[in-house]
Design a protein around this motif. Structure first.
Motif, mmCIF file in Angstrom:
data_model
loop_
_atom_site.group_PDB
_atom_site.id
_atom_site.type_symbol
_atom_site.label_atom_id
_atom_site.label_comp_id
_atom_site.label_asym_id
_atom_site.label_seq_id
_atom_site.Cartn_x
_atom_site.Cartn_y
_atom_site.Cartn_z
ATOM 1 N N LYS A 1 -8.117 3.222 -17.969
ATOM 2 C CA LYS A 1 -9.097 2.726 -18.747
ATOM 3 C C LYS A 1 -8.616 1.883 -19.876
ATOM 4 O O LYS A 1 -8.834 0.693 -20.113
ATOM 5 C CB LYS A 1 -9.996 3.641 -19.600
ATOM 6 N N ARG A 2 -7.440 2.341 -20.431
ATOM 7 C CA ARG A 2 -6.493 1.480 -21.473
ATOM 8 C C ARG A 2 -5.712 0.530 -20.743
ATOM 9 O O ARG A 2 -5.069 -0.043 -21.466
ATOM 10 C CB ARG A 2 -5.712 2.556 -22.430
ATOM 11 N N GLY A 3 -5.669 0.312 -19.563
ATOM 12 C CA GLY A 3 -4.714 -0.660 -18.748
ATOM 13 C C GLY A 3 -3.181 -0.224 -18.943
ATOM 14 O O GLY A 3 -2.602 -1.090 -18.649
ATOM 15 N N GLU A 4 -2.943 0.875 -19.070
ATOM 16 C CA GLU A 4 -1.418 1.375 -19.344
ATOM 17 C C GLU A 4 -0.946 1.705 -17.691
ATOM 18 O O GLU A 4 -0.007 1.948 -17.706
ATOM 19 C CB GLU A 4 -1.302 2.427 -20.170
ATOM 20 N N MET A 5 -1.636 1.875 -16.846
ATOM 21 C CA MET A 5 -1.231 1.978 -15.306
ATOM 22 C C MET A 5 -2.105 1.776 -14.411
ATOM 23 O O MET A 5 -3.631 1.581 -14.678
ATOM 24 C CB MET A 5 -0.774 3.630 -15.198
ATOM 25 N N LEU A 6 -1.777 1.646 -13.075
ATOM 26 C CA LEU A 6 -2.908 1.257 -12.011
ATOM 27 C C LEU A 6 -3.517 2.533 -11.693
ATOM 28 O O LEU A 6 -3.120 3.634 -11.569
ATOM 29 C CB LEU A 6 -2.035 0.739 -10.758
ATOM 30 N N SER A 7 -4.918 2.417 -11.272
ATOM 31 C CA SER A 7 -5.537 3.520 -10.660
ATOM 32 C C SER A 7 -4.871 3.976 -9.320
ATOM 33 O O SER A 7 -4.286 3.003 -8.766
ATOM 34 C CB SER A 7 -6.862 3.290 -10.464
ATOM 35 N N LEU A 8 -4.992 5.005 -8.947
ATOM 36 C CA LEU A 8 -4.735 5.499 -7.520
ATOM 37 C C LEU A 8 -5.128 4.639 -6.459
ATOM 38 O O LEU A 8 -4.636 4.269 -5.370
ATOM 39 C CB LEU A 8 -5.015 6.833 -7.107
ATOM 40 N N ASP A 9 -6.686 4.397 -6.752
ATOM 41 C CA ASP A 9 -7.235 3.378 -5.596
ATOM 42 C C ASP A 9 -6.454 1.911 -5.571
ATOM 43 O O ASP A 9 -6.200 1.376 -4.509
ATOM 44 C CB ASP A 9 -8.634 3.022 -5.882
ATOM 45 N N GLU A 10 -5.972 1.448 -6.873
ATOM 46 C CA GLU A 10 -5.379 0.206 -6.592
ATOM 47 C C GLU A 10 -3.923 0.132 -6.063
ATOM 48 O O GLU A 10 -3.746 -0.627 -5.215
ATOM 49 C CB GLU A 10 -5.182 -0.479 -8.131
ATOM 50 N N LEU A 11 -3.299 1.376 -6.364
ATOM 51 C CA LEU A 11 -2.022 1.600 -5.775
ATOM 52 C C LEU A 11 -2.161 1.817 -4.350
ATOM 53 O O LEU A 11 -1.072 1.203 -3.347
ATOM 54 C CB LEU A 11 -1.377 2.953 -6.398
ATOM 55 N N LEU A 12 -3.296 2.650 -3.791
ATOM 56 C CA LEU A 12 -3.197 2.864 -2.461
ATOM 57 C C LEU A 12 -3.678 1.488 -1.534
ATOM 58 O O LEU A 12 -3.016 1.449 -0.499
ATOM 59 C CB LEU A 12 -4.254 3.813 -1.994
ATOM 60 N N GLU A 13 -4.269 0.701 -2.200
ATOM 61 C CA GLU A 13 -4.674 -0.884 -1.615
ATOM 62 C C GLU A 13 -3.431 -1.515 -1.819
ATOM 63 O O GLU A 13 -3.138 -2.140 -0.755
ATOM 64 C CB GLU A 13 -5.790 -1.418 -2.557
ATOM 65 N N GLN A 14 -2.738 -1.542 -2.546
ATOM 66 C CA GLN A 14 -1.294 -2.475 -2.655
ATOM 67 C C GLN A 14 -0.269 -2.038 -1.691
ATOM 68 O O GLN A 14 0.254 -2.669 -1.218
ATOM 69 C CB GLN A 14 -0.711 -2.195 -4.119
ATOM 70 N N HIS A 15 -0.413 -0.494 -1.442
ATOM 71 C CA HIS A 15 0.732 -0.232 -0.265
ATOM 72 C C HIS A 15 -0.202 0.476 0.825
ATOM 73 O O HIS A 15 0.401 1.381 1.539
ATOM 74 C CB HIS A 15 1.388 0.992 -1.112
ATOM 75 N N SER A 16 -1.036 -0.102 1.199
ATOM 76 C CA SER A 16 -2.015 0.258 2.276
ATOM 77 C C SER A 16 -1.166 0.554 3.720
ATOM 78 O O SER A 16 -1.415 1.396 4.333
ATOM 79 C CB SER A 16 -3.382 -0.496 2.550
ATOM 80 N N LYS A 17 -0.293 -0.456 3.971
ATOM 81 C CA LYS A 17 0.633 -0.432 5.203
ATOM 82 C C LYS A 17 1.472 0.733 5.024
ATOM 83 O O LYS A 17 1.723 1.526 5.822
ATOM 84 C CB LYS A 17 0.931 -1.590 5.462
ATOM 85 N N ARG A 18 2.220 0.829 3.838
ATOM 86 C CA ARG A 18 3.196 1.812 3.845
ATOM 87 C C ARG A 18 2.748 3.182 3.647
ATOM 88 O O ARG A 18 3.300 4.242 4.085
ATOM 89 C CB ARG A 18 3.913 1.422 2.528
ATOM 90 N N LEU A 19 1.399 3.327 3.360
ATOM 91 C CA LEU A 19 0.909 4.704 3.028
ATOM 92 C C LEU A 19 -0.057 5.107 4.069
ATOM 93 O O LEU A 19 -1.122 5.968 3.836
ATOM 94 C CB LEU A 19 0.396 4.940 1.518
ATOM 95 N N ALA A 20 -0.124 4.343 5.297
ATOM 96 C CA ALA A 20 -1.320 4.714 6.271
ATOM 97 C C ALA A 20 -0.888 5.831 6.842
ATOM 98 O O ALA A 20 0.454 6.211 6.915
ATOM 99 C CB ALA A 20 -1.037 3.513 7.402
ATOM 100 N N GLY A 21 -1.772 6.790 7.255
ATOM 101 C CA GLY A 21 -2.031 7.810 7.742
ATOM 102 C C GLY A 21 -2.559 8.895 6.849
ATOM 103 O O GLY A 21 -3.779 8.530 6.150
ATOM 104 N N HIS A 22 -2.473 10.140 6.825
ATOM 105 C CA HIS A 22 -3.072 11.107 6.069
ATOM 106 C C HIS A 22 -2.493 11.439 4.764
ATOM 107 O O HIS A 22 -1.327 12.173 4.850
ATOM 108 C CB HIS A 22 -3.174 12.393 6.978
ATOM 109 N N LEU A 23 -3.241 11.542 3.882
ATOM 110 C CA LEU A 23 -2.620 11.572 2.215
ATOM 111 C C LEU A 23 -2.536 13.155 2.138
ATOM 112 O O LEU A 23 -3.606 13.762 2.399
ATOM 113 C CB LEU A 23 -3.701 10.979 1.466
#
Length: 95
Positions: A29-51
């Motif tokens: 909320k303070r903008g000090e880090m990315l949300s998990l959703d943003e991060l998963l989207e940014q690395h969608s190919k690398r993180l493809a599969g079952h979390l």
């Protein structure tokens, strides 16, 4: 699509400090880090599969997501990603 559970527990572990969900939400909320959703989207190919597992830790003052994924190839990989920038820091193939 990444599916799984998220474990963000608060606990001191050596030089690592795991952050809880309330603290993580406040940092996003303070903008000090990315949300998990943003991060998963940014690395969608690398993180493809079952979390399998996600931890958010503070290591030596740096916020790091540790993400474990069962890839589409059947191999389990662990990724360390900087929570502020989204930069991949480390990738390991688990035994």
């Amino acid at each position: 699509m990444v599916v799984g559970t998220i474990s963000l527990t608060s606990q001191l572990l050596w030089a690592k400090d795991k952050l809880g969900p309330d603290e993580a939400r406040a940092l996003v909320k303070r903008g000090e880090m990315l949300s998990l959703d943003e991060l998963l989207e940014q690395h969608s190919k690398r993180l493809a599969g079952h979390l399998l597992d996600v931890d958010l830790e503070r290591e030596h003052g740096r916020l790091i997501y540790e993400i474990e994924v069962l890839g589409e190839d059947g191999h389990v990989r662990e990724f360390e990603i900087d929570a502020r920038s989204g930069q991949l820091l480390k990738q390991e193939l688990e035994d």
